[in-house]
Design an enzyme around this catalytic site. Sequence first.
Site, PDB file in Angstrom:
ATOM      1  N   SER A 135      -8.362   4.318  -0.143  1.00 62.63           N
ATOM      2  CA  SER A 135      -7.367   4.824   0.785  1.00 62.63           C
ATOM      3  C   SER A 135      -7.934   5.305   2.126  1.00 62.63           C
ATOM      4  O   SER A 135      -7.171   5.676   3.026  1.00 62.63           O
ATOM      5  CB  SER A 135      -6.586   5.979   0.140  1.00 62.63           C
ATOM      6  OG  SER A 135      -7.440   7.064  -0.191  1.00 62.63           O
ATOM      7  N   LYS A 168      -9.977  11.740   7.922  1.00 63.89           N
ATOM      8  CA  LYS A 168      -8.946  11.001   7.200  1.00 63.89           C
ATOM      9  C   LYS A 168      -7.675  11.842   7.159  1.00 63.89           C
ATOM     10  O   LYS A 168      -7.733  13.065   6.996  1.00 63.89           O
ATOM     11  CB  LYS A 168      -9.446  10.708   5.788  1.00 63.89           C
ATOM     12  CG  LYS A 168      -8.482   9.939   4.887  1.00 63.89           C
ATOM     13  CD  LYS A 168      -9.133   9.710   3.528  1.00 63.89           C
ATOM     14  CE  LYS A 168      -8.215   8.969   2.569  1.00 63.89           C
ATOM     15  NZ  LYS A 168      -8.897   8.727   1.268  1.00 63.89           N
ATOM     16  N   SER A 192     -11.836   5.438  -3.108  1.00 66.54           N
ATOM     17  CA  SER A 192     -11.253   5.412  -1.767  1.00 66.54           C
ATOM     18  C   SER A 192     -12.233   5.510  -0.618  1.00 66.54           C
ATOM     19  O   SER A 192     -11.848   5.344   0.530  1.00 66.54           O
ATOM     20  CB  SER A 192     -10.210   6.524  -1.632  1.00 66.54           C
ATOM     21  OG  SER A 192      -9.085   6.235  -2.426  1.00 66.54           O
TER      22      SER A 192
END
Length: 524
Positions: A203, A127, A227
Amino acid sequence: MTKVNLDRRRLMQACGAIGSVSMLGLSLNAQAAKLAATKAPSLSLNDYENWDMSAMAGMLRAGEVSPLELTDAAINRFEQNTDLNVVAVNHFDMARESAKSLSKLSTAQRAEQMQNRPLLGVPFALKDLGVGLANTITTNGCQFFKDNLVEENSTLVNRYQAAGLNIMAKLTSPEFGQTPTGESTLHGDTLNPWDKRYSSGGSSAGSAAAVAARILPAAHGSDGGGSIRIPASHCGLFGLKPSRGRVASGPASLEGSMGLSVHHALSRSVRDSALLLQLTQGAELGSRVSLANADMLAALKAKPKRLKVALMESHPFGYPVHQDCKDALNKTVALLTSLGHIVEKAQPVLPLEQMFKGMGVATSSSLLNAVQARELTLGRAARENEFEELVWGHLQKAKEFSAQQMLSARKAFDQGGQAFDRFFQDYDVILSPVTTAPPPKIGALTLNQPYDAFVKEVLKASPIAALYNMTGLPAMSVPLHWNESGLPIGVQFAGAYGAEAGLIALASQLEQAAPWADKKPNLS
């Protein structure tokens, strides 16, 4: 760069599990032999998309595929699905060079190396937020960090590389993970593979979309308020948020956002999540909040005892729960009951107002700290036009917070944790929605909108998931329902502190009882 010495016994245990005759009743060697019997001259993308990490590792060990074949297949799928917009920073060339080198090894040589590096040559991605790969850029989804060159690996990245993962890219995240979607001015909108009009969740947006689209078998994610679990729910994946202290977050910061944020992964199979957690768990230098390593792989084959499940079906602040989410819960309750578990409506009494006020203080202060460090590096102040509208507002507000407010936040989180600990004396797990609405349309959760409009939408997304960030407890999203429109709706299970193995055992049981591996989005 300091080399992290992984627990050899943990690695060997993982290697043994991959090479064993059976895991979840599936023989990896048998899978490999069956696929190899086609004698195809090169790796078929249709084959590739059906394999999880564990299957890929077994086939690499047996010499049925090469690291370069897997890497090229992943690159091909990235390139076929550019419209999903999952890549923030491209490391394809670096990954391909690594795969070329590994592919020069003989099958026996590679199998020998895999004794200590059980995922050697398996494609993976990080990520693009809060994690560092030495000599590469991590943008945090923010224009102010668009050329932020990282000098050293995060501890977790050291562990991924020690396990043999071939890191191919950094995947999209909204600006500093400040919204549960994948939309940013810097990188654009990440789309949901199940329906491109909708958000993938966030996210860990690019990670979820890439795994759901069968570009990668699994990908790294982080979770500071849902997330990992929210995008897992929206994209039909398994997403486990570990307990605070289970997975290393350093060396730059040993606790992300005052302990709210933790790292792990999104995967299609429970066994891949268990394997990654087995390989990456454990304290790092300086850790003071840590847990004894648990046998996550043994949990896959451990039939759960008869569980007492608390059904927490309402929104923490009393807002409506969408019928799709209610349907997912009802379906899950019926499944749990059929498996012999007991389900009762119950929930702990929590200091909700103080906890959520504290969350705002902790996340905004963490954001301000990161920006001020970047200002020192650049030798200049951040400018308003380098941030999303709402993030800039958070930064200005954070400058007003006092030390007393930080201490009050910590106290509220601790009180919430105490309430959950008492509750888990009577219940084994808590079942709840992940979000209280289906995936939102692109634009609904953008950080460039009026604050009140944003709050109205975000209240549907993260309040239930965030309870377990504030209290440091493990929680997972399990893909057990799709609505009439074909969008995934995950359900959430949470457990006591350090109880990841129990959650994995339950998830494995649910995966066998209601399989989801064959559910694929139509990307045509």
